[in-house]
Enzyme design. Structure first.
Site, PDB file in Angstrom:
ATOM      1  N   ALA A  10       0.611  -1.192  -0.073  1.00 47.83           N
ATOM      2  CA  ALA A  10      -0.095   0.282   0.033  1.00 47.83           C
ATOM      3  C   ALA A  10       0.820   1.345  -0.006  1.00 47.83           C
ATOM      4  O   ALA A  10       0.226   2.298  -0.417  1.00 47.83           O
ATOM      5  CB  ALA A  10      -0.966   0.047   1.251  1.00 47.83           C
ATOM      6  N   LEU A 103      -1.352  -8.367  -9.025  1.00 49.69           N
ATOM      7  CA  LEU A 103      -0.807  -7.640  -9.765  1.00 49.69           C
ATOM      8  C   LEU A 103       0.595  -8.144 -10.548  1.00 49.69           C
ATOM      9  O   LEU A 103       1.592  -8.427  -9.802  1.00 49.69           O
ATOM     10  CB  LEU A 103      -0.162  -6.267  -9.395  1.00 49.69           C
ATOM     11  CG  LEU A 103      -1.201  -5.276  -9.394  1.00 49.69           C
ATOM     12  CD1 LEU A 103      -1.735  -4.372 -10.725  1.00 49.69           C
ATOM     13  CD2 LEU A 103      -2.715  -5.470  -8.647  1.00 49.69           C
ATOM     14  N   SER A 105       3.399  -8.280 -14.211  1.00 53.06           N
ATOM     15  CA  SER A 105       4.131  -7.247 -14.724  1.00 53.06           C
ATOM     16  C   SER A 105       4.405  -7.611 -16.356  1.00 53.06           C
ATOM     17  O   SER A 105       4.492  -9.060 -16.543  1.00 53.06           O
ATOM     18  CB  SER A 105       5.477  -7.219 -14.066  1.00 53.06           C
ATOM     19  OG  SER A 105       6.387  -6.614 -15.107  1.00 53.06           O
ATOM     20  N   TYR A 134      13.010 -11.362 -11.610  1.00 51.03           N
ATOM     21  CA  TYR A 134      11.705 -10.621 -11.105  1.00 51.03           C
ATOM     22  C   TYR A 134      10.780 -11.350 -12.163  1.00 51.03           C
ATOM     23  O   TYR A 134       9.487 -11.480 -11.493  1.00 51.03           O
ATOM     24  CB  TYR A 134      12.035  -9.073 -11.575  1.00 51.03           C
ATOM     25  CG  TYR A 134      10.808  -8.329 -11.228  1.00 51.03           C
ATOM     26  CD1 TYR A 134      10.188  -7.975  -9.769  1.00 51.03           C
ATOM     27  CD2 TYR A 134       9.826  -7.774 -12.300  1.00 51.03           C
ATOM     28  CE1 TYR A 134       9.170  -7.237  -9.527  1.00 51.03           C
ATOM     29  CE2 TYR A 134       8.703  -7.004 -11.956  1.00 51.03           C
ATOM     30  CZ  TYR A 134       8.436  -6.831 -10.793  1.00 51.03           C
ATOM     31  OH  TYR A 134       7.204  -6.047 -10.532  1.00 51.03           O
ATOM     32  N   HIS A 178      12.648   3.712 -11.956  1.00 53.08           N
ATOM     33  CA  HIS A 178      12.674   3.164 -13.415  1.00 53.08           C
ATOM     34  C   HIS A 178      12.621   4.550 -14.501  1.00 53.08           C
ATOM     35  O   HIS A 178      13.092   5.643 -13.842  1.00 53.08           O
ATOM     36  CB  HIS A 178      10.804   2.736 -13.430  1.00 53.08           C
ATOM     37  CG  HIS A 178      10.656   1.330 -12.849  1.00 53.08           C
ATOM     38  ND1 HIS A 178      10.322   1.287 -11.848  1.00 53.08           N
ATOM     39  CD2 HIS A 178      11.088   0.165 -13.476  1.00 53.08           C
ATOM     40  CE1 HIS A 178       9.976  -0.051 -11.446  1.00 53.08           C
ATOM     41  NE2 HIS A 178      10.688  -0.596 -12.420  1.00 53.08           N
ATOM     42  N   TRP A 201      20.565   6.361 -22.417  1.00 50.98           N
ATOM     43  CA  TRP A 201      21.180   5.063 -22.599  1.00 50.98           C
ATOM     44  C   TRP A 201      20.734   4.544 -23.651  1.00 50.98           C
ATOM     45  O   TRP A 201      19.485   4.627 -24.143  1.00 50.98           O
ATOM     46  CB  TRP A 201      20.649   4.163 -21.243  1.00 50.98           C
ATOM     47  CG  TRP A 201      21.203   4.434 -20.218  1.00 50.98           C
ATOM     48  CD1 TRP A 201      21.857   5.514 -19.649  1.00 50.98           C
ATOM     49  CD2 TRP A 201      21.059   3.658 -18.920  1.00 50.98           C
ATOM     50  NE1 TRP A 201      22.300   5.448 -18.293  1.00 50.98           N
ATOM     51  CE2 TRP A 201      21.793   4.097 -17.862  1.00 50.98           C
ATOM     52  CE3 TRP A 201      20.604   2.232 -18.972  1.00 50.98           C
ATOM     53  CZ2 TRP A 201      22.025   3.304 -16.784  1.00 50.98           C
ATOM     54  CZ3 TRP A 201      20.737   1.684 -17.533  1.00 50.98           C
ATOM     55  CH2 TRP A 201      21.413   2.232 -16.704  1.00 50.98           C
TER      56      TRP A 201
END
Length: 309
Positions: A10, A103, A105, A134, A178, A201
């Site tokens: 949260a 959730l 990704s 991940y 990010h 980059w």
């Protein structure tokens, strides 16, 4: 009586936007801190659920970071996220929580997926190496939701797979942010230090899809009210993308940076494109509301008022 929702993570980017959304007042939302609910400890997780008796779990917790953080700490990203996912899912199942929104990704998709990427290509190829740990953890939770439903149809455990997310409550640090918050921070500093250029980059031609976090929160509440109609796994995104160069230019324009961009070809850029297919999302009847320009402006305003104050 309002439904009781347990929201993990949260205090993170997604969780904070879910908690602060205008529809949150329609529910009783439990948003425990890590000291109240240690998701790395199974027994603590089970005890918390048993005591509070949530009707829905929204699982938005996780160890997150950009490309460099994923490359530097693959053990933490794999083991930590896998333990968190397994603990919250199995504890919820044991305590008979019937509805669960996981959730995921878009990094779970194979690195060579054809764009736009549909949900049914999960595990059809290798992950992008820069965030493999991940991705493995996320795909494990996604598959576990499917298995739980398959074993007992009274459970409805589903996975939302968003595109890249940015917005209020983002991480603006140099080391672990990010792309969008990281670029906001670097261009802001460049402007204030009177720098003549900012490094990008790679060649800036790779394409990415970023959605404003408040819009993802809006979808979560839409999903709660349309849970039975929602498919097992569903992509949530814009349906279109932008080049890295586009993001830099829009951020520079919002901040008022007039310098130039230099391309650092020694840095990793990841896959050339990652655009998710939103046919299922369109069929469900939801679409995003915030344009990229407005979302970046709101994110920059948050950065000025809450991070740089």
């Amino acid at each position: 009586m309002a439904k009781i929702i347990l929201l993990t993570g949260a205090s993170g980017l997604v969780g904070s936007n879910i908690r602060d959304h205008k529809f949150s007042s329609n529910y009783k939302i439990l948003s425990p801190s890590s000291s109240d609910l240690n998701l790395l400890n199974y027994q603590n997780t089970e005890d918390y659920i048993a005591f509070n008796k949530p009707e829905i779990v929204i699982h938005a917790a996780g160890i997150v970071g950009g490309i460099q953080a994923n490359k530097n700490y693959p053990v933490k990203f794999l083991v930590g996220n896998m333990q968190i996912g397994l603990n919250i899912l199995m504890a919820s199942k044991k305590k008979m929580v019937k509805n669960f929104i996981n959730l995921g990704s878009s990094c779970m998709y194979p690195k060579n997926s054809k764009n736009p990427i549909p949900e049914d290509v999960l595990l059809k190829g290798e992950f992008e190496p820069t965030n493999e740990g991940y991705s493995l953890a996320n795909i494990t939770s996604t598959r576990l939701c499917e298995y739980i439903n398959r074993e007992d149809s009274s459970f409805s455990y589903k996975t939302v797979i968003p595109c890249n997310i940015y917005g209020k409550y983002d991480n603006f640090s140099y080391d672990s942010s990010h792309m969008i918050p990281g670029v906001i921070r670097r261009i802001y500093d460049a402007k204030n230090n009177n720098s003549k250029h900012v490094d990008i980059w790679g060649d800036g031609l790779s394409r990415r899809e970023f959605m404003y976090a408040e819009d993802l929160a809006d979808f979560i509440y839409y999903a709660i009210e349309n849970f039975n109609k929602m498919p097992q796994n569903i992509n949530v995104g814009l349906g279109h993308d932008y080049s890295i160069m586009d993001y830099y230019k829009i951020i520079a324009n919002v901040i008022g940076f007039k310098g130039k961009f230099n391309h650092d070809m020694s840095k990793p850029t990841g896959v050339k494109q990652k655009l998710i297919d939103i046919k299922k999302l369109n069929k469900l009847g939801w679409s995003y509301k915030t344009s990229l320009e407005l979302g970046i402006k709101k994110t920059y305003d948050y950065f000025l008022s809450e991070v740089k104050k």
